[in-house]
Design a protein around this motif. Structure first.
Motif, PDB file in Angstrom:
ATOM      1  N   ARG A  12       8.179  -5.529   8.344  1.00  0.00           N
ATOM      2  CA  ARG A  12       7.468  -6.818   8.275  1.00  0.00           C
ATOM      3  C   ARG A  12       6.711  -6.933   6.947  1.00  0.00           C
ATOM      4  NH1 ARG A  12       5.825  -9.392  13.042  1.00  0.00           N
ATOM      5  NH2 ARG A  12       5.343 -11.012  11.543  1.00  0.00           N
ATOM      6  N   ASP A  14       5.958  -9.470   5.323  1.00  0.00           N
ATOM      7  CA  ASP A  14       5.059 -10.622   5.331  1.00  0.00           C
ATOM      8  C   ASP A  14       3.645 -10.226   5.774  1.00  0.00           C
ATOM      9  OD1 ASP A  14       6.293 -10.154   7.870  1.00  0.00           O
ATOM     10  OD2 ASP A  14       5.429 -12.051   8.575  1.00  0.00           O
ATOM     11  N   LEU A  15       3.541  -9.230   6.665  1.00  0.00           N
ATOM     12  CA  LEU A  15       2.213  -8.774   7.094  1.00  0.00           C
ATOM     13  C   LEU A  15       1.458  -8.106   5.951  1.00  0.00           C
ATOM     14  CD1 LEU A  15       2.990  -7.256  10.614  1.00  0.00           C
ATOM     15  CD2 LEU A  15       1.968  -9.469  10.072  1.00  0.00           C
ATOM     16  N   ILE A  17       1.956  -8.610   2.735  1.00  0.00           N
ATOM     17  CA  ILE A  17       1.625  -9.645   1.743  1.00  0.00           C
ATOM     18  C   ILE A  17       0.440 -10.473   2.223  1.00  0.00           C
ATOM     19  CG2 ILE A  17       2.484 -11.763   0.668  1.00  0.00           C
ATOM     20  CD1 ILE A  17       5.254 -10.379   0.610  1.00  0.00           C
ATOM     21  N   ARG A  18       0.425 -10.813   3.498  1.00  0.00           N
ATOM     22  CA  ARG A  18      -0.691 -11.584   4.041  1.00  0.00           C
ATOM     23  C   ARG A  18      -1.991 -10.778   3.967  1.00  0.00           C
ATOM     24  NH1 ARG A  18       0.150 -13.004   9.827  1.00  0.00           N
ATOM     25  NH2 ARG A  18       1.946 -14.093   8.988  1.00  0.00           N
ATOM     26  N   HIS A  19      -1.908  -9.473   4.257  1.00  0.00           N
ATOM     27  CA  HIS A  19      -3.090  -8.611   4.200  1.00  0.00           C
ATOM     28  C   HIS A  19      -3.620  -8.537   2.763  1.00  0.00           C
ATOM     29  CE1 HIS A  19      -5.788  -5.617   5.837  1.00  0.00           C
ATOM     30  NE2 HIS A  19      -5.511  -4.820   4.819  1.00  0.00           N
ATOM     31  N   ALA A  21      -3.121 -10.739   0.424  1.00  0.00           N
ATOM     32  CA  ALA A  21      -3.642 -12.068   0.085  1.00  0.00           C
ATOM     33  C   ALA A  21      -5.044 -12.259   0.671  1.00  0.00           C
ATOM     34  CB  ALA A  21      -2.701 -13.148   0.601  1.00  0.00           C
ATOM     35  N   ASN A  22      -5.258 -11.741   1.867  1.00  0.00           N
ATOM     36  CA  ASN A  22      -6.588 -11.832   2.473  1.00  0.00           C
ATOM     37  C   ASN A  22      -7.612 -11.025   1.684  1.00  0.00           C
ATOM     38  OD1 ASN A  22      -5.721 -13.533   4.477  1.00  0.00           O
ATOM     39  ND2 ASN A  22      -5.401 -11.901   5.972  1.00  0.00           N
ATOM     40  N   TYR A  23      -7.190  -9.852   1.170  1.00  0.00           N
ATOM     41  CA  TYR A  23      -8.080  -9.076   0.300  1.00  0.00           C
ATOM     42  C   TYR A  23      -8.424  -9.868  -0.960  1.00  0.00           C
ATOM     43  CZ  TYR A  23      -8.673  -4.432   2.276  1.00  0.00           C
ATOM     44  OH  TYR A  23      -9.068  -3.380   3.049  1.00  0.00           O
ATOM     45  N   GLU A  25      -8.479 -13.095  -1.295  1.00  0.00           N
ATOM     46  CA  GLU A  25      -9.388 -14.181  -0.905  1.00  0.00           C
ATOM     47  C   GLU A  25     -10.801 -13.656  -0.665  1.00  0.00           C
ATOM     48  OE1 GLU A  25     -10.421 -18.057  -0.306  1.00  0.00           O
ATOM     49  OE2 GLU A  25      -8.455 -17.310  -0.926  1.00  0.00           O
TER      50      GLU A  25
END
Length: 126
Positions: A12, A14-15, A17-19, A21-23, A25
């Motif tokens: 996964r 995408d998980l 990348i999302r993590h 991206a959250n860092y 942000e």
């Protein structure tokens, strides 16, 4: 054999990348808050310096008027006291640290993630 983090990243992405991206942000928000905090500290420092000059002047005038009139009146203490109060409030606001708290929040978040990675590795090894 393969670390659970790598397995999850391969299955996964995408998980991951999302993590990340959250860092990003989180760091962006904390940097913005730190910038605002530094701006408030600088403004408070300037206000405290101006209030200090005013307080010294008002105190000098109050002493001269008190000696010249040879009487005591409460206004001669109250007016410089307000200016000295502004000096103290501005100085306290200028000295408090905002950036250290923001950086600590990010460090805590990274430490929690590292702890979870270590736990996943330990569970995999067992």
């Amino acid at each position: 054999m393969i670390h659970p983090l790598f397995k999850a990243a391969l299955k996964r992405p995408d998980l991951l990348i999302r993590h990340l991206a959250n860092y990003g942000e989180l760091l962006k928000c904390e940097a913005a808050d730190a910038g605002k905090g530094l701006l408030v500290q600088a403004a408070a420092g300037v206000a405290a310096a101006m209030a200090l000059v005013l307080a010294l002047g008002l105190t000098g005038v109050a002493v001269m008027l008190g000696i010249l009139q040879a009487t005591f009146h409460w206004v001669l203490v109250a007016v410089p006291a307000v200016a000295w109060l502004c000096v103290m409030v501005g100085g306290l606001m200028a000295m408090r640290s905002v950036v250290r708290r923001d950086i600590q929040d990010v460090r805590d978040e990274v430490e929690r993630d590292l702890r979870l990675i270590r736990l996943a590795k330990e569970l995999k090894d067992e």
